[in-house]
Design a protein around this motif. Sequence first.
Motif, short mmCIF file in Angstrom:
data_model
loop_
_atom_site.label_atom_id
_atom_site.label_comp_id
_atom_site.label_asym_id
_atom_site.label_seq_id
_atom_site.Cartn_x
_atom_site.Cartn_y
_atom_site.Cartn_z
N LYS A 1 -55.19 -44.85 1.01
CA LYS A 1 -55.78 -46.09 0.50
C LYS A 1 -56.52 -46.81 1.62
O LYS A 1 -56.01 -46.95 2.72
N THR A 2 -57.72 -47.23 1.32
CA THR A 2 -58.50 -48.01 2.29
C THR A 2 -58.92 -49.32 1.63
O THR A 2 -58.89 -49.46 0.40
N TYR A 3 -59.31 -50.27 2.49
CA TYR A 3 -59.65 -51.60 2.02
C TYR A 3 -60.91 -52.08 2.72
O TYR A 3 -61.13 -51.78 3.89
N SER A 4 -61.66 -52.88 2.03
CA SER A 4 -62.81 -53.53 2.66
C SER A 4 -62.33 -54.84 3.28
O SER A 4 -61.24 -55.33 2.97
N ILE A 5 -63.16 -55.40 4.14
CA ILE A 5 -62.79 -56.66 4.78
C ILE A 5 -62.63 -57.76 3.73
O ILE A 5 -61.72 -58.60 3.82
N SER A 6 -63.47 -57.75 2.71
CA SER A 6 -63.37 -58.79 1.68
C SER A 6 -62.11 -58.62 0.83
O SER A 6 -61.50 -59.62 0.43
N GLU A 7 -61.70 -57.39 0.56
CA GLU A 7 -60.47 -57.17 -0.20
C GLU A 7 -59.25 -57.74 0.55
O GLU A 7 -58.43 -58.44 -0.03
N LEU A 8 -59.16 -57.41 1.83
CA LEU A 8 -58.01 -57.90 2.61
C LEU A 8 -58.08 -59.41 2.82
O LEU A 8 -57.05 -60.09 2.78
N SER A 9 -59.26 -59.93 3.03
CA SER A 9 -59.36 -61.38 3.25
C SER A 9 -58.95 -62.13 1.99
O SER A 9 -58.27 -63.17 2.08
N ARG A 10 -59.31 -61.61 0.82
CA ARG A 10 -58.87 -62.25 -0.44
C ARG A 10 -57.37 -62.10 -0.63
O ARG A 10 -56.68 -63.06 -0.97
N GLU A 11 -56.84 -60.90 -0.40
CA GLU A 11 -55.42 -60.65 -0.61
C GLU A 11 -54.54 -61.56 0.25
O GLU A 11 -53.52 -62.07 -0.21
N PHE A 12 -54.96 -61.76 1.50
CA PHE A 12 -54.13 -62.54 2.44
C PHE A 12 -54.64 -63.96 2.66
O PHE A 12 -54.10 -64.69 3.48
N ASP A 13 -55.68 -64.32 1.94
CA ASP A 13 -56.25 -65.67 2.02
C ASP A 13 -56.61 -66.05 3.46
O ASP A 13 -56.20 -67.09 3.97
N VAL A 14 -57.35 -65.15 4.11
CA VAL A 14 -57.89 -65.42 5.44
C VAL A 14 -59.39 -65.19 5.38
O VAL A 14 -59.90 -64.49 4.51
N THR A 15 -60.09 -65.79 6.31
CA THR A 15 -61.54 -65.61 6.32
C THR A 15 -61.90 -64.26 6.94
O THR A 15 -61.13 -63.71 7.74
N THR A 16 -63.05 -63.77 6.56
CA THR A 16 -63.53 -62.52 7.17
C THR A 16 -63.79 -62.75 8.65
O THR A 16 -63.62 -61.84 9.46
N ARG A 17 -64.15 -63.96 9.00
CA ARG A 17 -64.36 -64.30 10.41
C ARG A 17 -63.06 -64.13 11.20
O ARG A 17 -63.06 -63.61 12.31
N SER A 18 -61.94 -64.58 10.62
CA SER A 18 -60.64 -64.40 11.28
C SER A 18 -60.33 -62.92 11.46
O SER A 18 -59.85 -62.51 12.51
N MET A 19 -60.62 -62.15 10.44
CA MET A 19 -60.34 -60.71 10.53
C MET A 19 -61.18 -60.05 11.62
O MET A 19 -60.68 -59.21 12.37
N ARG A 20 -62.44 -60.46 11.72
CA ARG A 20 -63.28 -59.91 12.79
C ARG A 20 -62.74 -60.35 14.16
O ARG A 20 -62.78 -59.59 15.12
N PHE A 21 -62.22 -61.59 14.25
CA PHE A 21 -61.63 -62.07 15.49
C PHE A 21 -60.40 -61.22 15.85
O PHE A 21 -60.24 -60.81 17.00
N TYR A 22 -59.54 -60.94 14.86
CA TYR A 22 -58.36 -60.09 15.12
C TYR A 22 -58.79 -58.71 15.59
O TYR A 22 -58.17 -58.12 16.46
N GLU A 23 -59.89 -58.23 15.04
CA GLU A 23 -60.42 -56.93 15.48
C GLU A 23 -60.90 -57.04 16.93
O GLU A 23 -60.59 -56.17 17.76
N ASP A 24 -61.62 -58.10 17.25
CA ASP A 24 -62.10 -58.30 18.62
C ASP A 24 -60.95 -58.38 19.62
O ASP A 24 -61.08 -57.97 20.77
N GLN A 25 -59.81 -58.93 19.18
CA GLN A 25 -58.64 -59.06 20.04
C GLN A 25 -57.83 -57.76 20.12
O GLN A 25 -56.83 -57.70 20.83
#
Length: 142
Positions: free
Chosen positions: A5-29
């Motif tokens: 199973k794979t997920y897009s950034i928008s799917e995970l951001s909706r599921e966990f109620d976080v912004t895509t910007r936050s997810m990109r930040f977590y990736e950068d970290q």
Amino acid sequence: MSTKKTYSISELSREFDVTTRSMRFYEDQGLLKPDRKGQTRIFSSKDRVRLKLILRGKRMGFSLAETKELFDLWDETLSGNEKQLYLMLDTLARKREQLEQQKKDIAMAEIEIDTAEARCREALKELEKKKKDAKSTEDSPS
């Protein structure tokens, strides 16, 4: 044959109620490591679990650096190790101490608020009494 199973950034951001910007930040970290197809990020089930742990850690007061340290230790082995477990226990103990201090600080703040509120109410009563006394003095025949 199992399909992963794979997920897009928008799917995970909706599921966990976080912004895509936050997810990109977590990736950068270095906390999330999605695969890429061109510009598109493709998150795995492992990334989904990590995002869940990042958010749980934030609620518990973990810094992103602390979370990354735990992830890095986990990544050294297939199933984690003793070093990681001791680090987790130490981190949890520190968080518990911080929460206990915060509870004490909140209790003290509540006492101070109660005291200030009581003083204000008493001062208001005094002012009302003085107004009433002044008015009755003005209204009384001389």
